[in-house]
Design a protein around this motif. Structure first.
Motif, mmCIF file in Angstrom:
data_model
loop_
_atom_site.group_PDB
_atom_site.id
_atom_site.type_symbol
_atom_site.label_atom_id
_atom_site.label_comp_id
_atom_site.label_asym_id
_atom_site.label_seq_id
_atom_site.Cartn_x
_atom_site.Cartn_y
_atom_site.Cartn_z
ATOM 1 N N ASP A 39 0.827 -1.206 0.000
ATOM 2 C CA ASP A 39 0.000 0.000 0.000
ATOM 3 C C ASP A 39 0.863 1.259 0.000
ATOM 4 O O ASP A 39 0.529 2.258 -0.661
ATOM 5 C CB ASP A 39 -0.921 0.006 1.223
ATOM 6 N N GLU A 67 2.105 1.639 -3.540
ATOM 7 C CA GLU A 67 1.040 2.058 -4.458
ATOM 8 C C GLU A 67 0.767 3.554 -4.324
ATOM 9 O O GLU A 67 0.613 4.262 -5.327
ATOM 10 C CB GLU A 67 -0.243 1.273 -4.181
ATOM 11 N N ARG A 68 0.714 4.048 -3.094
ATOM 12 C CA ARG A 68 0.454 5.480 -2.895
ATOM 13 C C ARG A 68 1.566 6.317 -3.513
ATOM 14 O O ARG A 68 1.311 7.369 -4.119
ATOM 15 C CB ARG A 68 0.304 5.789 -1.406
ATOM 16 N N TYR A 69 2.787 5.861 -3.380
ATOM 17 C CA TYR A 69 3.923 6.604 -3.928
ATOM 18 C C TYR A 69 3.894 6.583 -5.458
ATOM 19 O O TYR A 69 4.119 7.607 -6.109
ATOM 20 C CB TYR A 69 5.225 5.999 -3.409
ATOM 21 N N LEU A 70 3.609 5.425 -6.040
ATOM 22 C CA LEU A 70 3.567 5.318 -7.496
ATOM 23 C C LEU A 70 2.433 6.152 -8.087
ATOM 24 O O LEU A 70 2.589 6.774 -9.148
ATOM 25 C CB LEU A 70 3.403 3.855 -7.915
ATOM 26 N N GLU A 71 1.294 6.161 -7.417
ATOM 27 C CA GLU A 71 0.133 6.872 -7.946
ATOM 28 C C GLU A 71 0.382 8.371 -8.065
ATOM 29 O O GLU A 71 -0.171 9.031 -8.953
ATOM 30 C CB GLU A 71 -1.090 6.606 -7.069
ATOM 31 N N GLN A 72 1.236 8.922 -7.191
ATOM 32 C CA GLN A 72 1.458 10.363 -7.243
ATOM 33 C C GLN A 72 2.584 10.754 -8.212
ATOM 34 O O GLN A 72 2.829 11.936 -8.430
ATOM 35 C CB GLN A 72 1.755 10.908 -5.830
ATOM 36 N N ARG A 90 4.319 11.613 -11.603
ATOM 37 C CA ARG A 90 3.933 12.134 -12.915
ATOM 38 C C ARG A 90 5.189 12.266 -13.769
ATOM 39 O O ARG A 90 6.283 12.430 -13.245
ATOM 40 C CB ARG A 90 3.245 13.502 -12.783
ATOM 41 N N ARG A 137 1.761 5.196 -17.482
ATOM 42 C CA ARG A 137 0.975 5.016 -16.253
ATOM 43 C C ARG A 137 -0.014 3.861 -16.394
ATOM 44 O O ARG A 137 -0.348 3.204 -15.405
ATOM 45 C CB ARG A 137 0.252 6.320 -15.904
ATOM 46 N N LEU A 159 0.548 1.377 -13.304
ATOM 47 C CA LEU A 159 -0.498 1.331 -12.272
ATOM 48 C C LEU A 159 -1.472 0.179 -12.490
ATOM 49 O O LEU A 159 -2.599 0.205 -11.999
ATOM 50 C CB LEU A 159 -1.249 2.665 -12.230
ATOM 51 N N ARG A 177 3.840 -6.128 -6.500
ATOM 52 C CA ARG A 177 4.930 -5.169 -6.265
ATOM 53 C C ARG A 177 6.047 -5.824 -5.459
ATOM 54 O O ARG A 177 6.597 -5.241 -4.515
ATOM 55 C CB ARG A 177 4.419 -3.919 -5.551
#
Length: 313
Positions: free
Chosen positions: A19, A22-27, A29, A45, A49, A54
């Protein structure tokens, strides 16, 4: 009442670490000065994503906790590893490579965006991995810049000619796995060399890069590196077993891909039972190395060691 025993219970995957990743990857750009390049970021992306266990960045975070680093100190490295892994999957799936249409339960990048864009998305992910690591690796202030550079050098070495890409070359050319007429040497050893490069080096860097960030001396780092090497072999053996025994739903990709391409695997070389026995031996060796590295703790690494052995996808 549960009938599972400690010997047969399936290890609980460290989802708290996944988790965090995932939070780090989602942000993340990948902005471009030209608006026309936006479609490239979309393709990057799309694959990045798509989910998954992972495993490699989770392994990096688990190692960081074992050696006393904060999550923020290792997240740029962990994310860079996942960007590189994603690039390798995009290229693996191309028609010129494994020609797969499904990855992580969804159409592969080249199916969704075309071969040309998929190739470029993979190229860009590899470059952005090092941009991320070198830009943000020391930004939090917890790791000296020279250690970040050492981790970047280890990651580059693990993914180049003497690492993942070299292993891919052996694979696509049938060198190292095919038992061709007139070849000398043990086919099993050639198989280990191929997968040690193609798969094992990036798994090794997931531990070794963190060792670099932590500044461990050679004596303390050695059992962690030995642990990572055993994990790399274990991962590939189990992967080969699952290619035969798993389902497309569990794997998130076509089942039997290795057989379809006529590839030699640990199963074709040693049989299903033989491969399972090899997996047990390498699991025991990894656990022993981890005992040497950290006899008193590292619960997340111990969970991952068991998961590598018992995973079903």
């Amino acid at each position: 009442m549960s009938t599972s025993s400690p010997a047969t219970a399936v290890p609980v995957y460290p989802d708290h670490l996944r988790d965090t990743i995932e939070r780090y990857l989602e942000q993340l750009r990948f902005p471009a000065r030209s608006a026309g390049v936006a479609g490239l970021e979309e393709a990057m992306r799309y694959s990045l994503l798509a989910g998954g266990k992972r495993i490699r960045p989770v392994l990096a975070l688990a190692t960081a906790r074992a050696v006393g680093l904060e999550d923020r100190d290792v997240l740029p490295l962990a994310a860079a590893i996942e960007l590189i892994h994603t690039y390798s999957l995009i290229h693996d799936d191309l028609p010129a490579m494994d020609d797969d249409d499904l990855r992580r339960g969804r159409p592969t990048c080249h199916v969704a965006y075309g071969e040309d864009v998929a190739i470029l998305a993979g190229d860009a992910l590899y470059a952005e991995a090092f941009h991320l690591l070198l830009r943000d690796g020391a930004r939090a202030g917890g790791v000296p810049a020279e250690r970040v550079l050492a981790a970047a050098a280890e990651l580059a070495d693990a993914t180049g000619v003497d690492g993942m890409v070299g292993g891919q070359f052996l694979d696509v050319k049938g060198i190292g796995s095919s038992a061709r007429a007139g070849e000398e040497g043990d086919a099993g050893e050639r198989l280990r060399v191929l997968h040690g490069l193609k798969t094992g080096r990036l798994i090794g860097a997931s531990v070794g890069g963190v060792v670099r960030l932590a500044g461990l001396d050679d004596e303390r780092a050695e059992p962690y590196r030995r642990f990572a090497a055993e994990l790399g072999v274990l991962f590939q053996i189990v992967d080969d077993i699952l290619d035969v025994t798993g389902t497309e739903q569990d794997l998130g990709k076509p089942q039997g891909s290795d057989e379809r391409h006529g590839k030699r695997t640990y199963v074709t070389e040693y049989g299903l039972q033989g491969a399972r026995e090899m997996a047990r031996r390498h699991h025991a060796a990894a656990a022993s190395a981890l005992d040497d590295a950290d006899p008193s703790g590292a619960p997340d690494l111990r969970t991952l060691t068991a998961f590598f052995h018992t995973r079903t996808n």
